[in-house]
Design a protein around this motif. Structure first.
Motif, mmCIF file in Angstrom:
data_model
loop_
_atom_site.group_PDB
_atom_site.id
_atom_site.type_symbol
_atom_site.label_atom_id
_atom_site.label_comp_id
_atom_site.label_asym_id
_atom_site.label_seq_id
_atom_site.Cartn_x
_atom_site.Cartn_y
_atom_site.Cartn_z
ATOM 1 N N ARG A 19 0.850 -1.208 0.000
ATOM 2 C CA ARG A 19 0.000 0.000 0.000
ATOM 3 C C ARG A 19 0.879 1.250 0.000
ATOM 4 N NH1 ARG A 19 -0.551 3.943 2.476
ATOM 5 N NH2 ARG A 19 0.938 3.103 3.972
ATOM 6 N N ARG A 20 0.531 2.191 -0.851
ATOM 7 C CA ARG A 20 1.257 3.460 -0.908
ATOM 8 C C ARG A 20 0.272 4.602 -1.001
ATOM 9 N NH1 ARG A 20 5.044 0.933 0.162
ATOM 10 N NH2 ARG A 20 4.510 2.052 2.030
ATOM 11 N N ASP A 21 0.696 5.777 -0.585
ATOM 12 C CA ASP A 21 -0.090 6.979 -0.846
ATOM 13 C C ASP A 21 0.192 7.387 -2.292
ATOM 14 O OD1 ASP A 21 -1.615 9.357 0.595
ATOM 15 O OD2 ASP A 21 -0.212 10.199 -0.853
ATOM 16 N N ARG A 23 -0.220 9.736 -5.600
ATOM 17 C CA ARG A 23 -0.558 11.124 -5.999
ATOM 18 C C ARG A 23 -0.311 11.378 -7.462
ATOM 19 N NH1 ARG A 23 3.529 12.963 -1.279
ATOM 20 N NH2 ARG A 23 2.846 11.250 0.019
ATOM 21 N N ARG A 96 4.277 17.000 -4.814
ATOM 22 C CA ARG A 96 2.892 16.711 -5.202
ATOM 23 C C ARG A 96 2.115 16.323 -3.945
ATOM 24 N NH1 ARG A 96 0.640 14.850 -10.663
ATOM 25 N NH2 ARG A 96 -1.351 15.660 -9.964
ATOM 26 N N VAL A 97 1.028 16.992 -3.640
ATOM 27 C CA VAL A 97 0.295 16.646 -2.412
ATOM 28 C C VAL A 97 -1.143 16.208 -2.664
ATOM 29 C CG1 VAL A 97 1.692 18.086 -0.861
ATOM 30 C CG2 VAL A 97 -0.377 19.042 -1.913
ATOM 31 N N TRP A 142 -8.223 1.600 1.945
ATOM 32 C CA TRP A 142 -6.944 1.817 1.269
ATOM 33 C C TRP A 142 -6.305 0.473 0.896
ATOM 34 C CZ3 TRP A 142 -3.816 6.351 3.823
ATOM 35 C CH2 TRP A 142 -2.890 6.890 2.908
ATOM 36 N N TRP A 154 -4.466 10.152 0.353
ATOM 37 C CA TRP A 154 -5.228 10.886 1.378
ATOM 38 C C TRP A 154 -4.843 12.353 1.261
ATOM 39 C CZ3 TRP A 154 -6.368 8.398 6.746
ATOM 40 C CH2 TRP A 154 -7.120 9.280 7.543
ATOM 41 N N VAL A 155 -5.809 13.218 1.052
ATOM 42 C CA VAL A 155 -5.528 14.651 0.887
ATOM 43 C C VAL A 155 -6.060 15.406 2.092
ATOM 44 C CG1 VAL A 155 -5.779 16.672 -0.596
ATOM 45 C CG2 VAL A 155 -5.874 14.379 -1.603
ATOM 46 N N SER A 156 -5.138 16.047 2.813
ATOM 47 C CA SER A 156 -5.603 16.757 4.006
ATOM 48 C C SER A 156 -5.423 18.268 3.883
ATOM 49 C CB SER A 156 -4.904 16.213 5.254
ATOM 50 O OG SER A 156 -3.534 16.089 5.044
ATOM 51 N N PHE A 157 -5.194 18.768 2.669
ATOM 52 C CA PHE A 157 -5.041 20.211 2.482
ATOM 53 C C PHE A 157 -6.386 20.920 2.367
ATOM 54 C CE2 PHE A 157 -0.774 19.120 2.052
ATOM 55 C CZ PHE A 157 -0.032 20.271 2.223
HETATM 56 C C1 LIG Z 1 -4.093 11.343 7.935
HETATM 57 C C2 LIG Z 1 -3.227 11.414 6.701
HETATM 58 C C3 LIG Z 1 -3.225 12.576 5.946
HETATM 59 C C4 LIG Z 1 -2.421 12.665 4.799
HETATM 60 N N1 LIG Z 1 -2.471 13.800 4.035
HETATM 61 C C5 LIG Z 1 -1.748 13.860 2.895
HETATM 62 C C6 LIG Z 1 -1.834 14.998 2.028
HETATM 63 O O1 LIG Z 1 -2.561 15.963 2.241
HETATM 64 N N2 LIG Z 1 -1.105 15.002 0.914
HETATM 65 C C7 LIG Z 1 -0.284 13.963 0.593
HETATM 66 O O2 LIG Z 1 0.366 14.035 -0.447
HETATM 67 N N3 LIG Z 1 -0.185 12.866 1.381
HETATM 68 C C8 LIG Z 1 -0.896 12.797 2.515
HETATM 69 N N4 LIG Z 1 -0.818 11.681 3.313
HETATM 70 C C9 LIG Z 1 0.042 10.559 2.906
HETATM 71 C C10 LIG Z 1 1.345 10.500 3.667
HETATM 72 O O3 LIG Z 1 2.205 11.502 3.214
HETATM 73 C C11 LIG Z 1 1.932 9.108 3.425
HETATM 74 O O4 LIG Z 1 1.064 8.155 3.992
HETATM 75 C C12 LIG Z 1 3.302 8.954 4.037
HETATM 76 O O5 LIG Z 1 4.230 9.793 3.381
HETATM 77 C C13 LIG Z 1 3.814 7.513 3.946
HETATM 78 O O6 LIG Z 1 3.761 7.054 2.604
HETATM 79 P P1 LIG Z 1 2.929 5.749 2.212
HETATM 80 O O7 LIG Z 1 1.490 5.977 2.591
HETATM 81 O O8 LIG Z 1 3.094 5.617 0.724
HETATM 82 O O9 LIG Z 1 3.510 4.604 2.958
HETATM 83 C C14 LIG Z 1 -1.603 11.564 4.437
HETATM 84 C C15 LIG Z 1 -1.626 10.404 5.210
HETATM 85 C C16 LIG Z 1 -2.425 10.314 6.314
HETATM 86 C C17 LIG Z 1 -2.442 9.028 7.107
#
Ligand SMILES: Cc1cc2nc3c(=O)[nH]c(=O)nc-3n(C[C@H](O)[C@H](O)[C@H](O)COP(=O)(O)O)c2cc1C
Length: 183
Positions: A19-21, A23, A96-97, A142, A154-157
């Motif tokens: 699993r990865r975040d 973007r 990139r967010v 996820w 996950w976007v928290s902006f």
């Molecule tokens: C509650 C939460 C909020 C997050 N918000 C953002 C965000 O706004 N933008 C973003 O690019 N990643 C966001 N992330 C992703 C994290 O940056 C990411 O989970 C972390 O760098 C580890 O990478 P991975 O999920 O690929 O293992 C968020 C993750 C969590 C759990």
């Protein structure tokens, strides 16, 4: 409770590690309903305080709403950038967010702090447990999406109140719900 068979256990751990975040790299192919249902069903199996299941999932396919949300996130991104020291701001500029427009759909995950009324076991002493339950549902979603080959980020902006107001106007989101996640 019996342990999983070795192959199943390994598969579970592969998903956890894979699993990865995400973007970038989204394609505009629609996510078909069957896969989406499996992913949402996984979210619904999450544990919850007093078994209150305080979550709801708003699936946003409309590009218009996602454009408006992306504009809100962009404003917050700029505000955050202004608050940073110069070197951090330069590094942040290249980061990139979110991929709100590029992804074929967005999912807003909400928490209803009033779900099941006043007498929910465990929530009276610790009201935050409702939102914690929702975070568990997000994690399930996820992981299940990863198993389907669907990228999730996950976007928290967001300013939560701005976002809730927009979703109230555009899709009738009840205003007592709290937004926990935009995915
Ligand atoms: C509650 C939460 C909020 C997050 N918000 C953002 C965000 O706004 N933008 C973003 O690019 N990643 C966001 N992330 C992703 C994290 O940056 C990411 O989970 C972390 O760098 C580890 O990478 P991975 O999920 O690929 O293992 C968020 C993750 C969590 C759990």
């Amino acid at each position: 409770m019996s342990a999983l068979q070795p192959g199943d256990r390994e598969a579970l751990h592969r998903v956890l590690h894979a699993r990865r975040d995400v973007r970038s790299g989204f394609v505009d192919t629609p996510v078909d309903d069957e896969r989406l249902q499996r992913v949402l069903a996984a979210a619904h199996t999450a544990p919850s305080v007093g078994f209150s299941q305080p979550w709801d999932f708003l699936v946003l396919r409309s590009p218009d709403i996602r454009d408006e949300l992306a504009a809100l996130a962009q404003e917050q991104r700029q505000e955050f950038a202004k608050s940073l020291p110069a070197a951090r701001a330069r590094a942040f500029a290249g980061l990139r967010v979110e991929a709100i427009r590029e992804a074929p759909l967005g999912i807003v995950v909400t928490c209803d702090p009033t779900r099941d009324g006043r007498h929910v076991l465990g929530r009276r002493t610790q009201p935050r447990m409702a939102a914690h339950s929702v975070a568990g549902a997000v994690q399930n979603l996820w992981l299940a999406a990863r198993a389907e080959g669907l990228g999730v980020g996950w976007v928290s902006f967001f300013d939560e109140r701005e976002m809730a107001a927009l979703l109230g106007r555009r899709v009738g989101m009840p205003q007592h719900l709290e937004v926990v996640a935009y995915l």
